[in-house]
Design a protein around this motif. Structure first.
Motif, mmCIF file in Angstrom:
data_model
loop_
_atom_site.group_PDB
_atom_site.id
_atom_site.type_symbol
_atom_site.label_atom_id
_atom_site.label_comp_id
_atom_site.label_asym_id
_atom_site.label_seq_id
_atom_site.Cartn_x
_atom_site.Cartn_y
_atom_site.Cartn_z
ATOM 1 N N SER A 188 -1.641 1.229 3.188
ATOM 2 C CA SER A 188 -0.598 0.210 3.060
ATOM 3 C C SER A 188 -1.150 -1.178 3.355
ATOM 4 O O SER A 188 -0.820 -2.147 2.670
ATOM 5 N N THR A 215 -0.052 14.530 7.366
ATOM 6 C CA THR A 215 0.578 13.297 7.849
ATOM 7 C C THR A 215 0.058 12.082 7.095
ATOM 8 O O THR A 215 0.841 11.242 6.623
ATOM 9 N N LEU A 217 -1.296 12.035 4.195
ATOM 10 C CA LEU A 217 -0.838 12.176 2.812
ATOM 11 C C LEU A 217 0.588 11.661 2.657
ATOM 12 O O LEU A 217 0.891 10.841 1.774
ATOM 13 N N LEU A 218 1.485 12.132 3.515
ATOM 14 C CA LEU A 218 2.873 11.704 3.438
ATOM 15 C C LEU A 218 2.992 10.203 3.643
ATOM 16 O O LEU A 218 3.736 9.512 2.940
ATOM 17 N N ALA A 219 2.248 9.687 4.616
ATOM 18 C CA ALA A 219 2.323 8.257 4.895
ATOM 19 C C ALA A 219 1.886 7.455 3.676
ATOM 20 O O ALA A 219 2.519 6.473 3.290
ATOM 21 N N LEU A 221 1.954 8.325 0.555
ATOM 22 C CA LEU A 221 2.941 8.439 -0.519
ATOM 23 C C LEU A 221 4.131 7.523 -0.282
ATOM 24 O O LEU A 221 4.835 7.147 -1.214
ATOM 25 N N ASN A 222 4.380 7.183 0.973
ATOM 26 C CA ASN A 222 5.491 6.320 1.328
ATOM 27 C C ASN A 222 5.067 4.882 1.523
ATOM 28 O O ASN A 222 5.809 4.102 2.119
ATOM 29 N N SER A 223 3.878 4.544 1.038
ATOM 30 C CA SER A 223 3.361 3.206 1.298
ATOM 31 C C SER A 223 4.350 2.132 0.861
ATOM 32 O O SER A 223 4.939 2.191 -0.213
ATOM 33 N N CYS A 224 4.521 1.136 1.716
ATOM 34 C CA CYS A 224 5.386 0.017 1.360
ATOM 35 C C CYS A 224 4.675 -0.944 0.409
ATOM 36 O O CYS A 224 5.277 -1.914 -0.045
ATOM 37 N N ALA A 225 3.412 -0.702 0.087
ATOM 38 C CA ALA A 225 2.717 -1.510 -0.905
ATOM 39 C C ALA A 225 2.848 -0.813 -2.255
ATOM 40 O O ALA A 225 2.588 0.384 -2.368
ATOM 41 N N SER A 226 3.211 -1.574 -3.282
ATOM 42 C CA SER A 226 3.552 -0.958 -4.573
ATOM 43 C C SER A 226 2.330 -0.605 -5.411
ATOM 44 O O SER A 226 2.463 0.069 -6.424
ATOM 45 N N VAL A 228 -0.210 1.298 -4.672
ATOM 46 C CA VAL A 228 -0.926 2.444 -4.103
ATOM 47 C C VAL A 228 -0.527 3.731 -4.812
ATOM 48 O O VAL A 228 0.661 4.028 -4.941
ATOM 49 N N THR A 229 -1.509 4.491 -5.293
ATOM 50 C CA THR A 229 -1.249 5.861 -5.719
ATOM 51 C C THR A 229 -2.132 6.769 -4.871
ATOM 52 O O THR A 229 -3.062 6.318 -4.216
ATOM 53 N N VAL A 230 -1.855 8.055 -4.912
ATOM 54 C CA VAL A 230 -2.435 8.962 -3.932
ATOM 55 C C VAL A 230 -3.041 10.177 -4.626
ATOM 56 O O VAL A 230 -2.536 10.630 -5.660
ATOM 57 N N VAL A 231 -4.122 10.700 -4.058
ATOM 58 C CA VAL A 231 -4.687 11.969 -4.524
ATOM 59 C C VAL A 231 -4.662 12.970 -3.365
ATOM 60 O O VAL A 231 -4.253 12.645 -2.257
ATOM 61 N N ALA F 158 2.659 -4.446 4.402
ATOM 62 C CA ALA F 158 2.204 -4.773 3.053
ATOM 63 C C ALA F 158 2.164 -6.287 2.841
ATOM 64 O O ALA F 158 1.529 -6.766 1.910
ATOM 65 N N MET F 182 9.590 4.672 6.129
ATOM 66 C CA MET F 182 8.575 4.905 5.101
ATOM 67 C C MET F 182 7.287 5.453 5.730
ATOM 68 O O MET F 182 7.307 6.526 6.311
ATOM 69 N N GLU F 183 6.169 4.701 5.658
ATOM 70 C CA GLU F 183 4.914 5.243 6.186
ATOM 71 C C GLU F 183 4.663 4.888 7.642
ATOM 72 O O GLU F 183 3.681 5.344 8.233
ATOM 73 N N THR F 215 8.058 11.555 8.129
ATOM 74 C CA THR F 215 6.755 10.989 7.784
ATOM 75 C C THR F 215 6.390 9.841 8.718
ATOM 76 O O THR F 215 5.273 9.793 9.263
ATOM 77 N N LEU H 221 -0.128 16.774 -6.672
ATOM 78 C CA LEU H 221 -1.274 16.422 -5.824
ATOM 79 C C LEU H 221 -2.407 17.429 -5.976
ATOM 80 O O LEU H 221 -3.571 17.122 -5.705
ATOM 81 N N VAL H 230 -0.811 10.243 -7.850
ATOM 82 C CA VAL H 230 0.591 10.576 -7.620
ATOM 83 C C VAL H 230 1.272 9.471 -6.813
ATOM 84 O O VAL H 230 0.635 8.833 -5.970
#
Lengths: 249, 249, 249, 249, 249, 249, 249, 249
Positions: A188, A215, A217-219, A221-226, A228-231, F158, F182-183, F215, H221, H230
């Motif tokens: 984030s 944890t 991973l979940l965080a 995915l909930n990033s407040c920055a737009s 960000v994508t996650v693997v 962010a 969120m995160e 989360t 994921l 994702v």
């Protein structure tokens, strides 16, 4: 499967160069080599300009050697990921020309130079020293795919000055790979500092409520920055692969 | 327990061939052999025409040997599943006639030929090379139950051509067993390609967010294809058992 | 997509009845009607001999009406599942010929008689009165697919005599659908009593640690009876669909 | 802490037998022996008529030996639970008079005969051979607490006749301990067959979706039989302890 | 199902009072009344001396009324649990003689006096005011089953003096029901203070990380006090039922 | 319960001012008022110098009014938390002197001025506008407990500049309360920027994989900053309470 | 980063002592030493008066030695946490002056005396003998940070007298660290007994439904005592760190 | 915060145009407008060339109106996401010039034309009709950011022909957004069919074991296709934002 291939086949069929049986057969035959327990794609590299990649996880050294040899026959580079030290030793015995990178657990069969490519550098930033193996997987893969890589390691958010000291590096990257375990907050914060796409990689570093990386991973995915994508957890390879795609001109 | 048995007993009781005490006793006595820590069913095979099956998981070699011998006394075939290499070695020492299949971790005591049965072949398709042990458990069990089995291995959905190349095999099967770890998408795709029942087996292959197979399990349970049912993670045996039942004329 | 269709097309192409452009087009054109927000398959029924089915969940009455009409044009029966009372009322306003089954939340557009089919009856057994809506979804769907259905309701394992009293019904079924919420033990007990395949449907009936059906789902997946496979929570339709496939001669 | 003790102290204080300082001290001094890393209760046995019990889990052989010796000084029996083979060997070296029960992982220091007690037998029933270690923990502890125990092992619900064959044993018990892994259905079925209280013990036996015993635990908590209560996964000791309390006249 | 009943039947059959058909039929016919969507046990009360109990959850007022009337025909008391205010109103319209207890959501049809029974009082202790509905369900049910009940409400462990002030009540109880939401610590503390069996009831009281009662449930299952067993979240009825069984002479 | 009180009682007992019965009674009588469904502590305020606090969650307006009146009799301030708009309206009808704070859902009965206290200000920082209700609960409670509060709202990581702009405020606080959904990364970043203790409050703000605040909770528990402790999701009150304790001279 | 440093730099810049390039550089250069895979903060100790701390988890002995040496260069004490026995042995080989504490897995490099500090003692209380390693981590760290520590070990709530016997110790502490696995009830009980802040540390001690410490964690987060905050599972260090901050004058 | 800005400020400071106080102040002042409960960034648009975006979730209409007006003052476009119908109605009352898109729950304040940008089209593909609201959020946002968007809706993997029919569209896209609920298999299949980056959006569409979108999230994921990243469940906006960044020349 695609229209061009069907059209070309048809033309040859119309000219009589291809019989009906051959046509159906050609259409059905997939471009892979059947090894019994593996079906090896042999021309993916041609399509994407990337080395062939084999996921080492859960495969025996024998299986990996057979697959790597089949892929190597096409003349390109071959990359094996998730190679444990034991499997690496066995693989080397069978394929002495294999180059082993211990920290990122990679094995590489180099047969061709890697031409530099990409609109700009890929920055690989990780939160702690314990995240370095995943970060090195991402960095080494990105380099093998022709990208210039800039590393910013041990730059977790609890010591923001360590991260901000590398702000220049982060801001000039065309893609940033942000790697962190524990609470995963790095994604984030980095996401807010740069305008490039950020690929977040949670790691299994941590204990207790880190739940093996879930944890982080979940965080992420909930990033407040737009941006960000996650693997998947510890998936440094996947992050480098997508970063390479994005970085292609 | 069933009416026929009660009726027959009654008739013999009515004729005086069986005393009241014998009747009650006969009714209560269960058709198993008491081994202390195990109660071995000795005529399940007769009922279903299948070999006797023992779940090896969590049992010692000594327990397995005693159970297998008890079952073998009936003259049929005996199958032991989930036999670790260590237990397999011990078992062989006690029962040298045992046949060990290493990859699917099966032990078989063959005493009778397996007659072919089933309306059609059972297709066993798996997503990756790492799923082969589970796939082989399913395939070997299905064969031991008399079915013709067709294997389609390493045919994951990310390389759809590898799966479509075996479409014929899938479509002529009377039951399909679809085996995959990671995201488990194979079940839905196969489900959409065939009109036969598909039994999905999630595997524990993967890492991080695969959660030891739970992700594949959940995905398969949510399959958008209506012909898919699911068994437990890594349960190749269960899938083969049900597929055999379905395939019976 | 399949070989027969390609062969036929080719033959017509070889005879000149089909141009190259038409061939490619025909191959690419998928057998569905594009409605913008839905792509309606129009000949699945022909393939499987079943009515067309639409999952009502998450669709508006307007969407369902458009899809149902498109499917009905082919002349077969159309079944809409998961129709809430509100949507059912709206649907009836648009399609007065629709038949609504309130308990199983189904809507049916009958245009053709359903010929009886299946090797034997399908038994639908549920554990408690609260499971009846899911059980009725399974039973009604199975009947609409041409099966003879036998219902055994409120036969939970805590009152084993209520279940055993219907043992005859269970044993003569060619497939059993076992439906239960709470601890889901019914599946294992039924699985042990019959030799036919058992399709287990966990329901969301329960409270507290039933976790909305997840407990029953997990229990059923771990069934100690080998003839049990599982579908999603409350998925009476899916169970009936697979049971119908199994029951086909 | 209780009124009787305060009253008695007061009386002696009023008579001048006890000074104010002694009174306060007596009240505050807890009835335990301080060992630094352990505070050993030394008269629990007197209160309940049970042997002293030490939970071995997570304690070193040295700590267990010190605690056991302190407890043994009171002359009663001492029971140590969850003793791994390694710790058992070390313990025996320090306390040769210790009796080791390998299967249930118990160590016993017998110094006094165990008088028989209880209104009736306690039945210990388990689902599979793999559950026997937990079942033996329950059975051996119940016996050490003076109860008559009747064992019914390998009586899972998928072979209902194996369970029903022991119906007599179950019905004459004053408490039943039902032990099962996998789907844990045994608890509900037994609960429905008897009118005595049933204490359900989930075990960690299983794989995949058994989630280390959590599935059996959840299932047992959702039992449709009202006479079932539940203890922690693999907690054979706890079940035997409560069963002994219930069985006391 | 039990031997006595089989013996009696046999004797009558031997005397010719019962035909073979009747014998088989009698054996198979379960002692319940078939209502279509419910199978009502009609003599459970006779066996256990308890009122008939109907779980109201998930049943319509119409279903409950039909079941209650069927049970009432036997002349005993009938208890309906989990009756929502709406269903209660409807039920009263159909069965005006029904007594409604609003806080514990119970409906009672009293047709016979409840004779006092039990070796001692049952103590019902709860942690907070918000737990009172579950506590009242337990208390009212225990009273309806003939027990003397002593209530200790709002005695959570954060104000230990409020709990200790009722130590007398807890210690003279033959069974204690300990009810708490949030962290559920009450069960362990009460378990350590008394030597009677403690039945712990987690409640869904709390927010956030209380996870709808799962936290209290898990905590109670891990109680460091050995005399604690656990029932489902909010299951005041189940706790009272088992406590009544334990309390029977 | 403590030694001083026992000593004093003893002295009066020794002088004959207190009988033995009175002594035992006095010891056992807890300092609370019994309201039937609530046991109200009436002198906690005296001990800690704080207002009396009532958790409104799960209590009816009638219960809250009775409890608040009982507490108010001691003359101090009374604070009710988690008061929904509906309950607030009912409460105001019964206790018109009640002051309602809508955003933080608090009700306050002010009877005494709140003296300022604390070594320094408490900073309340939250990540987004949606977190304001929880932040206001923390801020208002901290003020009611006599602290100076400084608010930094909508300062998520962010947009790091929004947080750094208030660095002065954060650094001069003696305790920081960091609130985020969120995160939950805010806690780690703030933890790294200040050397005071940071109390992290996860909020249920978010959607999808935020899992209702779990989360953020997990992330905060895994904070890479060592000065962070955590309270329950949305527990602004708890954070303010502990911050007040820490801030006391 | 903070205003004072910017002001000072500016003044020197204004006087010409610092060039523009130097200014920007100075501002950007973070106060850490770059070791490639680690960025070591070298003056955190100066700020907080605490020893330098290195989290040993996931770091190799080589990495730890390099980091420790870099930190030691500043002359203060260095503390390494989570040092496994293997790593400890390797570390000692490289840094013989290192002091190893085996139970709490700490390594200390003492170069300066630790001045006593803190408003009062810190009480470290743990529930069972198995929790001692975590408790010792907390206690040893708190001592190394200059606090007086009082230990209360094996004082779980099931034997309340063992806890109450140390009530004096708990009540005179300025901060209490409460450590427990299993159901974690100790935190709530201690929270209710003292008015100081309580830092709760869940431990991974337990089995089955303790879920590796998650149960204790959840329970502590839901504590009904308002003075409780929580840190990660087994995080004795974090609790001691925050307790030291709180205890500072 | 970045070097250029510091340099410029320094130069002006060196020239005496800026005082030391002004310098420090300027540095600290963040580029946002303080609204009390919101801190509105006012020049993010300038940086990225995108409209200003406000997350509507959890904000009142009043808060959204104030924030939107503040952002609109800069002259660019403003986008509000997650606007419920109720809030949308209120917003329109306050800002009549607002354009509301009902299906994707967006509100747009258009003040400037959106110039087309991007290297190629963005394909938005979704699995079912119920996923359309999320797909439309992604598509509408991507269009508002200047991209050409191609929609492929209701193309789930169970009817592979519906997906393959749009293969051309997928293959010519420079980024693909793949949206699916239930088992989320679409992401893997699409990932295998294209060589562009795929951004996967799990949706909360489904029931039972779909766990509100968590199943689709986990599946995505774990995709066996390496080009998949994702975002959070239902986060159509985030996917469109990152796709726009990737698509920028």
């Amino acid at each position: 499967m695609d229209r061009e291939r069907i059209s070309a086949l048809l033309e040859r069929f119309a000219r009589g160069d291809v019989s009906r049986e051959e046509f159906v057969e050609a259409f059905a035959v997939a471009p892979f080599v059947e090894l019994g327990d593996a079906r090896v794609d042999t021309h993916r590299a041609l399509r994407a300009g990337f080395p062939e990649v084999v996921l080492g996880l859960g495969k025996t050294a024998d299986q990996l050697a057979r697959i790597a040899r089949t892929l190597a026959a096409a003349g390109g580079n071959v990359l094996v990921t998730r190679v444990s030290p034991e499997v690496a030793a066995e693989l080397r015995a069978e394929l002495p020309e294999l180059e082993i990178l211990a920290t990122p657990r990679l094995a590489i069969l180099r047969q061709a130079p890697v031409p530099p490519r990409g609109r700009g550098p890929i920055a690989v930033v990780c939160a702690g020293t314990s995240d370095v193996p995943v970060a090195e997987e991402a960095a080494a893969v990105a380099e093998l795919f022709g990208n210039k890589v800039e590393r910013v390691y041990d730059a977790g958010v609890a010591g923001l000055h360590r991260l901000l000291a590398s702000l220049d590096v982060l801001r000039r990257a065309s893609v940033v790979i942000a790697i962190a375990g524990m609470e995963g907050a790095l994604a984030s914060v980095v996401g807010g500092l740069v305008s490039a796409p950020v690929i977040a990689v949670p790691t299994s570093v941590g204990y207790g409520a880190s739940l093996g990386g879930v944890t982080a991973l979940l965080a992420m995915l909930n990033s407040c920055a737009s941006n960000v994508t996650v693997v998947n957890i510890d998936n440094g390879f996947g992050a480098a692969y997508v970063a390479s795609l994005i970085n292609r001109a």
